[in-house]
Write a protein that holds these residues in place. Structure first.
Motif, PDB file in Angstrom:
ATOM      1  N   PHE B  21       0.847  -1.199   0.000  1.00 21.02           N
ATOM      2  CA  PHE B  21       0.000   0.000   0.000  1.00 21.02           C
ATOM      3  C   PHE B  21       0.884   1.252   0.000  1.00 21.02           C
ATOM      4  O   PHE B  21       0.617   2.218  -0.715  1.00 21.02           O
ATOM      5  CB  PHE B  21      -0.926   0.037   1.234  1.00 21.02           C
ATOM      6  N   ASP B  24       2.544   1.816  -3.473  1.00 17.82           N
ATOM      7  CA  ASP B  24       1.581   2.395  -4.416  1.00 17.82           C
ATOM      8  C   ASP B  24       1.335   3.871  -4.095  1.00 17.82           C
ATOM      9  O   ASP B  24       1.325   4.717  -4.994  1.00 17.82           O
ATOM     10  CB  ASP B  24       0.269   1.595  -4.337  1.00 17.82           C
TER      11      ASP B  24
ATOM     12  N   THR C  57      -2.493  -5.889  -3.464  1.00 16.21           N
ATOM     13  CA  THR C  57      -2.088  -4.891  -2.468  1.00 16.21           C
ATOM     14  C   THR C  57      -1.193  -3.801  -3.061  1.00 16.21           C
ATOM     15  O   THR C  57      -1.094  -2.714  -2.502  1.00 16.21           O
ATOM     16  CB  THR C  57      -1.405  -5.548  -1.248  1.00 16.21           C
ATOM     17  N   ARG C  58      -0.535  -4.078  -4.200  1.00 13.47           N
ATOM     18  CA  ARG C  58       0.274  -3.002  -4.796  1.00 13.47           C
ATOM     19  C   ARG C  58      -0.501  -2.271  -5.898  1.00 13.47           C
ATOM     20  O   ARG C  58       0.066  -1.497  -6.635  1.00 13.47           O
ATOM     21  CB  ARG C  58       1.607  -3.548  -5.327  1.00 13.47           C
ATOM     22  N   ASN C  59      -1.808  -2.512  -5.962  1.00 16.35           N
ATOM     23  CA  ASN C  59      -2.673  -1.827  -6.925  1.00 16.35           C
ATOM     24  C   ASN C  59      -2.223  -2.076  -8.363  1.00 16.35           C
ATOM     25  O   ASN C  59      -2.133  -1.137  -9.173  1.00 16.35           O
ATOM     26  CB  ASN C  59      -2.722  -0.328  -6.599  1.00 16.35           C
ATOM     27  N   SER C  60      -1.966  -3.321  -8.686  1.00 16.59           N
ATOM     28  CA  SER C  60      -1.497  -3.694 -10.025  1.00 16.59           C
ATOM     29  C   SER C  60      -2.523  -3.332 -11.098  1.00 16.59           C
ATOM     30  O   SER C  60      -3.728  -3.534 -10.908  1.00 16.59           O
ATOM     31  CB  SER C  60      -1.261  -5.207 -10.081  1.00 16.59           C
TER      32      SER C  60
END
Lengths: 109, 109, 109, 109
Positions: B21, B24, C57-60
């Motif tokens: 998070f 990002d 969770t890493r906004n892929s």
């Protein structure tokens, strides 16, 4: 190991390397802000290429689906990298395009 | 599943989430340049936490060595994140410290 | 974090755990031969679930494609595990089905 | 890219391939039971080698610690594979030993 398998595997490993080198170089650039999408896509692409290389070598039953995904990520990463003049971005764009083609050539075999 | 195992596993997964998070969010910040080390360490930490969670659940013979490495990476990531006022960095620093402690508590058991 | 995102992420992590526990348990069974496909699919499924959890969770930007693949792997792993009476296989089959459904619910949102 | 870096990276990738080929071949053997530890260590070793290759190419600040762990896993996997007469096990043992040596040569540089 047939020729298209070997070429695809090597292309995935070369692309992983190029993406990670580009990621590291982008993080060291003076203007990191304009490299943000490049950093993000480099990680995405390195990770799926590493995942695909593992899947290919362990004879995964899902290799076609994984390489289809890999080709798509490579193309998106190539499009972003191609926008930047840095040598690491240009090299990465080339490795990504080569990998996308190798994945598609293997799938269509 | 004993208590320290469960706590350590959950701490690794929580830390992976918090690091990703933060990664990002850092990439979306106005001043990406000053977040470069944070972005780098967030990825390092998320990746070793995910690796550790996989290793714990598959009963890896190398779990002590992996968690020792995980604790060290978590501490370095916590130190970097703690320098930044963004809420995502502060939350990440907290998750990293908690994970480092849980890894050490499990190893010493 | 919306409800379907949270449910899908948790289902991926639960499925990773169940697959790795089943993998370890299968390797310890008396009749490993008949568990070979289960071992293989447990690793495939744990790896794509871990990959999906990282990507979420890493906004892929590729989360829909990754979860589509994850759902397919989960269904295949569930089909194989469901064939075996061991409790670890039955629990794994259940976690796989739940994860496949959560992935599809999130994608269709 | 200096010579020891390049040799170590290549050794990690070769070892990942050899371990995954051996893993797949072991799962297809008639006597899977006696290959259980080999299957387990092949996965451990392929996963840490892939992790190390990613870490090396992204210029990870933790590369020494990761390669130290990688060398240890490679040695354990080599010891197990060396016990079995199958050609895939013998080849894997060789790739593991070579990788352990390359990791140590790079660390000590």
């Amino acid at each position: 190991m047939d020729k298209k398998f070997a070429e695809c595997l090597q292309a995935c490993l070369d692309c992983m390397k190029a993406c990670n080198f580009c990621y590291d170089a982008c993080l060291k650039e003076e203007h990191v802000k304009m490299m943000a999408e490049c950093i993000r896509l480099d990680r995405e692409c390195a990770d799926i290429c590493a995942f695909a290389a593992q899947a290919m070598t362990r004879n995964s039953p899902f290799i076609h689906q994984i390489l289809t995904l890999c080709a798509e990520v490579c193309e998106k990463c190539a499009d972003e990298c191609a926008k930047h003049d840095h040598e690491h971005c240009q090299r990465c764009a080339e490795a990504c395009r080569k990998c996308a083609e190798a994945c598609k050539a293997y799938i269509e075999e």
